[in-house]
Design an enzyme around this catalytic site. Sequence first.
Site, PDB file in Angstrom:
ATOM      1  N   CYS A  52       0.835  -1.210   0.000  1.00  0.00           N
ATOM      2  CA  CYS A  52       0.000   0.000   0.000  1.00  0.00           C
ATOM      3  C   CYS A  52       0.869   1.258   0.000  1.00  0.00           C
ATOM      4  O   CYS A  52       1.569   1.525   0.974  1.00  0.00           O
ATOM      5  CB  CYS A  52      -0.912  -0.052   1.225  1.00  0.00           C
ATOM      6  SG  CYS A  52      -1.724   1.491   1.650  1.00  0.00           S
ATOM      7  N   CYS A  55       0.183   3.766   2.784  1.00  0.00           N
ATOM      8  CA  CYS A  55       0.655   3.215   4.062  1.00  0.00           C
ATOM      9  C   CYS A  55       2.145   3.484   4.230  1.00  0.00           C
ATOM     10  O   CYS A  55       2.593   3.887   5.309  1.00  0.00           O
ATOM     11  CB  CYS A  55       0.411   1.706   4.122  1.00  0.00           C
ATOM     12  SG  CYS A  55      -1.319   1.231   3.992  1.00  0.00           S
TER      13      CYS A  55
END
Length: 126
Positions: A52, A55
Site C-alpha cells: 500500500c 501506508c
Amino acid sequence: MGLLFSSPAAAASDDGVSHVLAIHSKDAWSDQWQSHKDSSKLMVIDFSASWCGPCRFIEPVFKSMAAKYTDVVFLKIDVDELSEVAQQWRVQAMPTFVLVKGGDEVGRVVGADQNELNKKIEQLRA
C-alpha cells in the site's frame, strides 16, 4: 512538511528505537488486547499493507507520532498477515487507524490523513 520525507530512522526516538509495536501473530494481538482493553490509555492501531503506497507514505509520520506521544500505545498490523483481526475491526481500506480506549473504538481515520490522525490523538489521549 519535513516529516513527510523523513527516513524511518529519523522518525524514531532519540535513542533510535521505534515506539510502534508491530503485531505479527494472533497470539501477540491477543496479548496486547488483553493488556490494554481495560486501560484508560489510548491505543492507536495502524492497519496497513506492505504493498500500500499511502501506508508507506505515512509510516514515518506514524513513527514520529509514537515517539512524540509516549503516553499512547501505537500498534501496527499488516492486514495480509492478520486478516481475521482486520475483519474483526471492519477494516476495508488501507491505511485505517483505529483509536481504542477502555476496549472500545473511540475514533477512526481512514486514509493517510496525518492532520486528522494527529487531531484525534490530541483529543482522545487525555
